[in-house]
Design a protein around this motif. Structure first.
Motif, short mmCIF file in Angstrom:
data_model
loop_
_atom_site.label_atom_id
_atom_site.label_comp_id
_atom_site.label_asym_id
_atom_site.label_seq_id
_atom_site.Cartn_x
_atom_site.Cartn_y
_atom_site.Cartn_z
N ARG A 98 -8.53 2.08 1.43
CA ARG A 98 -9.74 1.82 0.64
C ARG A 98 -9.39 1.36 -0.77
NH1 ARG A 98 -11.79 6.19 3.77
NH2 ARG A 98 -11.00 7.73 2.29
N ALA A 99 -8.34 1.92 -1.36
CA ALA A 99 -7.94 1.54 -2.72
C ALA A 99 -7.55 0.06 -2.79
CB ALA A 99 -6.80 2.43 -3.21
N PHE A 100 -6.88 -0.45 -1.77
CA PHE A 100 -6.54 -1.88 -1.76
C PHE A 100 -7.82 -2.73 -1.72
CE2 PHE A 100 -2.30 -0.45 -0.71
CZ PHE A 100 -1.48 -1.41 -1.30
N PHE A 101 -8.77 -2.34 -0.90
CA PHE A 101 -10.04 -3.09 -0.82
C PHE A 101 -10.81 -3.01 -2.12
CE2 PHE A 101 -9.10 -3.19 3.63
CZ PHE A 101 -9.76 -4.33 4.10
N GLU A 102 -10.89 -1.82 -2.72
CA GLU A 102 -11.63 -1.65 -3.97
C GLU A 102 -11.04 -2.50 -5.09
OE1 GLU A 102 -11.47 2.60 -4.39
OE2 GLU A 102 -12.91 2.89 -2.75
N ALA A 103 -9.72 -2.71 -5.05
CA ALA A 103 -9.06 -3.53 -6.07
C ALA A 103 -9.08 -5.02 -5.73
CB ALA A 103 -7.61 -3.06 -6.24
N GLY A 104 -9.62 -5.38 -4.57
CA GLY A 104 -9.67 -6.79 -4.17
C GLY A 104 -8.32 -7.37 -3.80
N LYS A 105 -7.38 -6.51 -3.41
CA LYS A 105 -6.04 -6.97 -3.06
C LYS A 105 -5.99 -7.39 -1.59
CE LYS A 105 -3.76 -3.99 -6.43
NZ LYS A 105 -2.79 -2.91 -6.62
N PRO A 106 -5.13 -8.35 -1.25
CA PRO A 106 -5.01 -8.76 0.15
C PRO A 106 -4.58 -7.61 1.05
CG PRO A 106 -3.95 -10.36 -1.29
CD PRO A 106 -4.30 -9.17 -2.14
N VAL A 107 -5.19 -7.58 2.23
CA VAL A 107 -4.87 -6.60 3.27
C VAL A 107 -4.75 -7.37 4.58
CG1 VAL A 107 -5.68 -4.59 4.57
CG2 VAL A 107 -6.07 -4.72 2.10
N ALA A 108 -3.73 -7.05 5.36
CA ALA A 108 -3.53 -7.71 6.65
C ALA A 108 -3.34 -6.65 7.73
CB ALA A 108 -2.30 -8.62 6.59
N ALA A 109 -3.98 -6.86 8.88
CA ALA A 109 -3.87 -5.93 10.01
C ALA A 109 -3.87 -6.74 11.30
CB ALA A 109 -5.02 -4.93 10.00
N ILE A 110 -3.02 -6.32 12.23
CA ILE A 110 -2.88 -7.05 13.48
C ILE A 110 -2.98 -6.10 14.67
CG2 ILE A 110 -0.35 -6.91 13.32
CD1 ILE A 110 -0.27 -9.72 14.71
N CYS A 111 -3.47 -6.62 15.79
CA CYS A 111 -3.52 -5.89 17.06
C CYS A 111 -4.46 -4.69 16.96
CB CYS A 111 -2.10 -5.50 17.47
SG CYS A 111 -1.92 -4.94 19.17
N HIS A 112 -3.96 -3.48 17.08
CA HIS A 112 -4.76 -2.26 16.93
C HIS A 112 -4.86 -1.83 15.46
CE1 HIS A 112 -3.92 -1.92 21.26
NE2 HIS A 112 -4.95 -1.10 21.32
N GLY A 113 -4.13 -2.48 14.56
CA GLY A 113 -4.14 -2.13 13.13
C GLY A 113 -5.53 -2.05 12.52
N PRO A 114 -6.48 -2.94 12.89
CA PRO A 114 -7.82 -2.84 12.31
C PRO A 114 -8.55 -1.53 12.59
CG PRO A 114 -7.45 -5.06 13.10
CD PRO A 114 -6.29 -4.22 13.59
N TRP A 115 -8.07 -0.73 13.53
CA TRP A 115 -8.64 0.61 13.72
C TRP A 115 -8.62 1.39 12.41
CZ3 TRP A 115 -6.08 2.92 18.73
CH2 TRP A 115 -7.00 2.91 19.78
N VAL A 116 -7.54 1.26 11.65
CA VAL A 116 -7.42 1.96 10.36
C VAL A 116 -8.52 1.47 9.42
CG1 VAL A 116 -5.90 2.43 8.40
CG2 VAL A 116 -4.93 2.26 10.72
N LEU A 117 -8.78 0.17 9.42
CA LEU A 117 -9.82 -0.40 8.56
C LEU A 117 -11.20 0.13 8.94
CD1 LEU A 117 -8.58 -4.11 8.53
CD2 LEU A 117 -7.87 -2.22 7.04
N ALA A 118 -11.44 0.26 10.25
CA ALA A 118 -12.73 0.79 10.71
C ALA A 118 -12.94 2.21 10.20
CB ALA A 118 -12.80 0.75 12.24
#
Length: 189
Positions: A98-118
């Motif tokens: 969440r801190a990366f998103f709040e700061a507007g920093k790039p975030v990359a996730a692949i495969c099942h990685g977006p589960w963390v984002l959800a």
């Protein structure tokens, strides 16, 4: 060729990551002169997998408990089945994401990685891709899911599987080179 000299990137993993989804972005980032830390709740080394078979162990550079998003320019979350399943219930992993998103920093996730984002509640209104079997989870978290090799949305880079790694790594490097993305609308790549 983009140069990421002076940029620092955290790769967030637990045991059970898909080996190529950590090693290929790591190699691409280092080839572009970024400093990269493997960040994990695990001690010492994390266990990679090649699909369902044990692969290499990778040294942990920074304990998740000691990691701070302010020290990094971007975050990468590899997939594999076990890695994101562990991270998506780890409150520190969700908080740093969440801190990366709040700061507007790039975030990359692949495969099942977006589960963390959800689970970090950062997908509302975002366009993403992933391995197809977590599509519904991402849509339930507010994302629009598309079946593309790589999707970029306001600095968020997502891909489906290891076969998409060349496109994923290229967009990852590009987004880190561009820097912060707060409020900037990005199109599907």
């Amino acid at each position: 060729m983009s140069h990421l000299t002076g940029k620092r990137v955290a790769i967030l993993v637990a045991d059970g990551f898909e080996q190529s989804e950590l090693l290929e972005p790591l190699r691409a980032l280092r080839e572009h002169e970024a400093g990269v830390d493997v960040v994990s709740p695990e001690n010492g080394k994390v266990q990679g997998f090649e699909h369902f078979d044990k692969g290499e162990q990778v040294p942990v550079d920074v304990q998740l408990a000691d990691a701070d998003a302010a020290n990094y320019d971007a975050l990468v979350i590899p997939g594999g089945l076990f890695n994101p399943d562990k991270l998506r219930v780890d409150e520190k992993a969700l908080a740093i994401t969440r801190a990366f998103f709040e700061a507007g920093k790039p975030v990359a996730a692949i495969c099942h990685g977006p589960w963390v984002l959800a689970n970090a509640d950062v997908l509302e209104g975002r366009t993403v891709t992933s391995v197809p079997n977590i599509r519904r989870d991402l849509e339930n978290a507010g994302a629009k899911w598309v079946d593309e090799d790589v999707v970029v949305d306001q600095g968020l880079v997502t891909s489906r599987t290891p076969k998409d790694l060349p496109a994923f790594c290229a967009k990852l490097v590009e987004e880190i080179d561009e820097g912060r993305h707060r409020g900037q609308q990005r199109s599907v790549a």
